[in-house]
Every structure is written in structure tokens, then in C-alpha cells.
Design a protein around this motif. Structure first.
Motif, PDB file in Angstrom:
ATOM      1  N   TRP A  72       0.813  -1.212   0.000  1.00 53.40           N
ATOM      2  CA  TRP A  72       0.000   0.000   0.000  1.00 53.40           C
ATOM      3  C   TRP A  72       0.846   1.261   0.000  1.00 53.40           C
ATOM      4  CZ3 TRP A  72       0.301   3.612   3.828  1.00 53.40           C
ATOM      5  CH2 TRP A  72       0.928   3.219   5.010  1.00 53.40           C
ATOM      6  N   LEU A  73       1.962   1.254   0.732  1.00 53.87           N
ATOM      7  CA  LEU A  73       2.813   2.438   0.802  1.00 53.87           C
ATOM      8  C   LEU A  73       3.611   2.620  -0.486  1.00 53.87           C
ATOM      9  CD1 LEU A  73       3.800   4.848   2.412  1.00 53.87           C
ATOM     10  CD2 LEU A  73       5.487   3.341   3.512  1.00 53.87           C
ATOM     11  N   ALA A  74       4.115   1.523  -1.033  1.00 54.67           N
ATOM     12  CA  ALA A  74       4.845   1.596  -2.304  1.00 54.67           C
ATOM     13  C   ALA A  74       3.938   2.130  -3.411  1.00 54.67           C
ATOM     14  CB  ALA A  74       5.385   0.216  -2.685  1.00 54.67           C
ATOM     15  N   LYS A  75       2.707   1.611  -3.467  1.00 50.42           N
ATOM     16  CA  LYS A  75       1.757   2.050  -4.494  1.00 50.42           C
ATOM     17  C   LYS A  75       1.336   3.485  -4.249  1.00 50.42           C
ATOM     18  CE  LYS A  75      -0.847   1.699  -8.069  1.00 50.42           C
ATOM     19  NZ  LYS A  75      -0.549   2.971  -8.715  1.00 50.42           N
ATOM     20  N   ALA A  76       1.207   3.882  -2.996  1.00 59.15           N
ATOM     21  CA  ALA A  76       0.848   5.264  -2.677  1.00 59.15           C
ATOM     22  C   ALA A  76       1.913   6.233  -3.186  1.00 59.15           C
ATOM     23  CB  ALA A  76       0.651   5.425  -1.171  1.00 59.15           C
ATOM     24  N   CYS A  77       3.170   5.923  -2.954  1.00 57.93           N
ATOM     25  CA  CYS A  77       4.261   6.782  -3.430  1.00 57.93           C
ATOM     26  C   CYS A  77       4.284   6.830  -4.960  1.00 57.93           C
ATOM     27  CB  CYS A  77       5.600   6.293  -2.892  1.00 57.93           C
ATOM     28  SG  CYS A  77       5.767   6.488  -1.111  1.00 57.93           S
ATOM     29  N   GLY A  78       4.113   5.675  -5.590  1.00 61.67           N
ATOM     30  CA  GLY A  78       4.062   5.638  -7.048  1.00 61.67           C
ATOM     31  C   GLY A  78       2.896   6.444  -7.590  1.00 61.67           C
ATOM     32  N   PHE A  79       1.742   6.311  -6.952  1.00 57.53           N
ATOM     33  CA  PHE A  79       0.547   7.049  -7.363  1.00 57.53           C
ATOM     34  C   PHE A  79       0.768   8.549  -7.281  1.00 57.53           C
ATOM     35  CE2 PHE A  79      -3.475   9.157  -6.512  1.00 57.53           C
ATOM     36  CZ  PHE A  79      -4.309   8.643  -7.484  1.00 57.53           C
ATOM     37  N   ILE A  80       1.356   9.008  -6.194  1.00 57.25           N
ATOM     38  CA  ILE A  80       1.599  10.445  -6.023  1.00 57.25           C
ATOM     39  C   ILE A  80       2.528  10.963  -7.117  1.00 57.25           C
ATOM     40  CG2 ILE A  80       2.694  12.161  -4.517  1.00 57.25           C
ATOM     41  CD1 ILE A  80       1.512  10.474  -2.141  1.00 57.25           C
ATOM     42  N   LEU A  81       3.597  10.238  -7.397  1.00 60.52           N
ATOM     43  CA  LEU A  81       4.503  10.651  -8.474  1.00 60.52           C
ATOM     44  C   LEU A  81       3.780  10.657  -9.823  1.00 60.52           C
ATOM     45  CD1 LEU A  81       7.332  11.397  -9.540  1.00 60.52           C
ATOM     46  CD2 LEU A  81       7.754   8.933  -9.780  1.00 60.52           C
ATOM     47  N   GLY A  82       3.080   9.582 -10.131  1.00 57.11           N
ATOM     48  CA  GLY A  82       2.391   9.471 -11.417  1.00 57.11           C
ATOM     49  C   GLY A  82       1.315  10.523 -11.612  1.00 57.11           C
ATOM     50  N   THR A  83       0.502  10.771 -10.591  1.00 59.97           N
ATOM     51  CA  THR A  83      -0.569  11.756 -10.736  1.00 59.97           C
ATOM     52  C   THR A  83      -0.039  13.178 -10.804  1.00 59.97           C
ATOM     53  OG1 THR A  83      -0.951  11.723  -8.347  1.00 59.97           O
ATOM     54  CG2 THR A  83      -2.410  10.374  -9.715  1.00 59.97           C
ATOM     55  N   THR A  84       1.069  13.444 -10.149  1.00 59.84           N
ATOM     56  CA  THR A  84       1.676  14.773 -10.257  1.00 59.84           C
ATOM     57  C   THR A  84       2.143  15.016 -11.685  1.00 59.84           C
ATOM     58  OG1 THR A  84       2.373  14.712  -7.942  1.00 59.84           O
ATOM     59  CG2 THR A  84       3.507  16.277  -9.383  1.00 59.84           C
ATOM     60  N   ILE A  85       2.823  14.042 -12.261  1.00 60.15           N
ATOM     61  CA  ILE A  85       3.270  14.148 -13.655  1.00 60.15           C
ATOM     62  C   ILE A  85       2.059  14.293 -14.573  1.00 60.15           C
ATOM     63  CG2 ILE A  85       4.345  12.865 -15.556  1.00 60.15           C
ATOM     64  CD1 ILE A  85       6.246  11.655 -13.392  1.00 60.15           C
ATOM     65  N   ALA A  86       1.035  13.477 -14.359  1.00 56.03           N
ATOM     66  CA  ALA A  86      -0.160  13.518 -15.205  1.00 56.03           C
ATOM     67  C   ALA A  86      -0.858  14.873 -15.129  1.00 56.03           C
ATOM     68  CB  ALA A  86      -1.125  12.408 -14.797  1.00 56.03           C
ATOM     69  N   TYR A  87      -1.013  15.424 -13.936  1.00 55.47           N
ATOM     70  CA  TYR A  87      -1.689  16.717 -13.811  1.00 55.47           C
ATOM     71  C   TYR A  87      -0.927  17.809 -14.559  1.00 55.47           C
ATOM     72  CZ  TYR A  87      -3.410  21.135 -12.159  1.00 55.47           C
ATOM     73  OH  TYR A  87      -3.903  22.416 -12.123  1.00 55.47           O
ATOM     74  N   LEU A  88       0.379  17.857 -14.359  1.00 59.88           N
ATOM     75  CA  LEU A  88       1.167  18.906 -15.009  1.00 59.88           C
ATOM     76  C   LEU A  88       1.056  18.844 -16.529  1.00 59.88           C
ATOM     77  CD1 LEU A  88       4.366  18.832 -12.776  1.00 59.88           C
ATOM     78  CD2 LEU A  88       2.597  20.611 -12.841  1.00 59.88           C
ATOM     79  N   ILE A  89       1.064  17.649 -17.071  1.00 63.73           N
ATOM     80  CA  ILE A  89       0.976  17.511 -18.530  1.00 63.73           C
ATOM     81  C   ILE A  89      -0.470  17.703 -19.005  1.00 63.73           C
ATOM     82  CG2 ILE A  89       1.298  15.943 -20.482  1.00 63.73           C
ATOM     83  CD1 ILE A  89       3.605  14.652 -18.860  1.00 63.73           C
ATOM     84  N   ASN A  90      -1.424  17.090 -18.332  1.00 65.14           N
ATOM     85  CA  ASN A  90      -2.821  17.178 -18.788  1.00 65.14           C
ATOM     86  C   ASN A  90      -3.385  18.593 -18.744  1.00 65.14           C
ATOM     87  OD1 ASN A  90      -3.450  14.554 -19.619  1.00 65.14           O
ATOM     88  ND2 ASN A  90      -3.754  13.891 -17.512  1.00 65.14           N
ATOM     89  N   ARG A  91      -3.068  19.339 -17.708  1.00 67.19           N
ATOM     90  CA  ARG A  91      -3.610  20.699 -17.625  1.00 67.19           C
ATOM     91  C   ARG A  91      -3.167  21.536 -18.805  1.00 67.19           C
ATOM     92  NH1 ARG A  91      -2.876  25.618 -17.169  1.00 67.19           N
ATOM     93  NH2 ARG A  91      -0.677  25.570 -16.682  1.00 67.19           N
ATOM     94  N   ARG A  92      -1.920  21.433 -19.171  1.00 62.58           N
ATOM     95  CA  ARG A  92      -1.373  22.283 -20.223  1.00 62.58           C
ATOM     96  C   ARG A  92      -1.585  21.704 -21.619  1.00 62.58           C
ATOM     97  NH1 ARG A  92      -0.253  27.021 -22.160  1.00 62.58           N
ATOM     98  NH2 ARG A  92       1.740  27.195 -23.173  1.00 62.58           N
ATOM     99  N   TRP A  93      -1.365  20.416 -21.800  1.00 63.67           N
ATOM    100  CA  TRP A  93      -1.345  19.830 -23.139  1.00 63.67           C
ATOM    101  C   TRP A  93      -2.663  19.179 -23.526  1.00 63.67           C
ATOM    102  CZ3 TRP A  93       0.191  14.458 -24.741  1.00 63.67           C
ATOM    103  CH2 TRP A  93       0.460  14.375 -26.114  1.00 63.67           C
ATOM    104  N   THR A  94      -3.210  18.337 -22.666  1.00 65.45           N
ATOM    105  CA  THR A  94      -4.419  17.593 -23.010  1.00 65.45           C
ATOM    106  C   THR A  94      -5.649  18.491 -23.045  1.00 65.45           C
ATOM    107  OG1 THR A  94      -3.496  15.624 -21.985  1.00 65.45           O
ATOM    108  CG2 THR A  94      -5.861  15.616 -22.381  1.00 65.45           C
TER     109      THR A  94
END
Length: 172
Positions: free
Chosen positions: A81-103
Motif C-alpha cells: 500500500w505504501l509503495a503504491k501510494a508513493c508511485g501514485f503520487i509521483l504518477g498523478t503529479t506528472i499527469a496533472y502537469l501535462i494534462n492541464r497544459r497539453w491535453t
């Protein structure tokens, strides 16, 4: 003294800092942006383009998410759960930054950012809960980790796209 040396009257103190006596000249720094192109941001991008960009962004973000999840889980020995939580936070941060501007080509907005944080909090628990449940059911083999990751990520991605397209990136 050589002829080319400036005298003290010609010197400008360096660095010159502007006076900030009034608040109209002060501003907060802009958030880090990923400028993929110089087009003006708008929400007029068609559904097909948004979907393709969202998926491309999701794949890139998922690579970082899964890599960090496996690194923490299998190399460091972090609980699932903790490993996936850290991965999720990294992935969603990257996704938000790209999606807001590009998508979605959306202007920066505090209301939109807060809405995204709330959405990501909901999908965080959906994603982590599904991943943890499936890992406990299927075991920790690499194929089980990959399967659990794909299912949890898929459910969270569908929720994210629908809510971002129909609600969040319509916020003005």
C-alpha cells in the motif's frame, strides 16, 4: 589610471532591485509548467484529441508510477500500500502537469487545482485499495503486481478522465 576606466559617477550599483513599496508590483511565482507548445490555452480541444493525449500522458505517468512502486516494494521492502501510494503520487503529479497544459489546454486556476486534488484523493483510495486487495489475493509475483497495477490504474484512469473532462477542465 587608464583612460578607459569608468569613474565612480558612471557606475550603476549591481544588482538593481526594484522597490516593492506597494503590493501591485508583487506576485507569487507561477507553478512549474511544461510548455509543449506556444498555443494559447483553451478547452476547445476535441474529444478524440483529448482522449489520445490523456492516454499518452497516462502511459508516461504509469511508467513512473509502476517503476517507483516496484522499486519501493521489491528493492526497499516497502509494504504494498505504501509503495503504491508513493508511485501514485509521483504518477498523478506528472499527469496533472501535462494534462492541464497539453491535453485540456486549461489556464491555471486555484479552483481547478483544488478540484483536481479532491479528485486525486478519491482515485488515490480507489487505486491503492484495489491494488492492495488484488496483491493480497494474487500474491507478489511480478505478473500479479503487473495485473493488479493495470486493473487499479485502469479504474482510476477512467474515473479521472470522465471527471476531468466533464467537470474540472470546464471550471473557469
Amino acid at each position: 589610471m587608464p583612460d578607459s576606466a569608468p569613474d565612480d559617477a558612471d557606475r550603476v550599483p549591481f544588482p538593481v532591485h526594484p522597490a516593492h513599496g506597494d503590493f501591485s508590483t508583487r506576485h507569487a511565482p507561477m507553478p512549474i509548467e511544461l510548455p509543449f507548445d506556444d498555443e494559447e490555452a483553451s478547452t476547445s480541444v476535441d474529444l478524440k484529441t483529448q482522449l489520445v493525449r490523456f492516454i499518452a500522458t497516462g502511459v508516461l505517468s504509469a511508467v513512473f508510477d509502476f517503476a517507483l512502486t516496484l522499486l519501493l516494494q521489491d528493492v526497499v521492502g516497502t509494504p504494498y500500500w505504501l509503495a503504491k501510494a508513493c508511485g501514485f503520487i509521483l504518477g498523478t503529479t506528472i499527469a496533472y502537469l501535462i494534462n492541464r497544459r497539453w491535453t485540456f489546454r486549461a489556464e491555471p486556476s486555484t479552483a481547478r487545482f483544488i478540484a483536481v486534488v479532491v479528485l486525486y484523493a478519491v482515485t488515490f483510495f480507489v487505486n491503492i485499495g484495489l491494488y492492495t486487495l488484488l496483491m493480497h489475493e494474487w500474491g507478489s509475483a511480478l505478473i500479479a503486481s503487473a495485473g493488479a497495477f493495470v486493473i487499479a490504474q485502469g479504474v482510476a484512469t477512467v474515473i479521472n478522465f470522465v471527471v476531468q473532462r466533464t467537470v474540472i477542465f470546464k471550471i473557469r
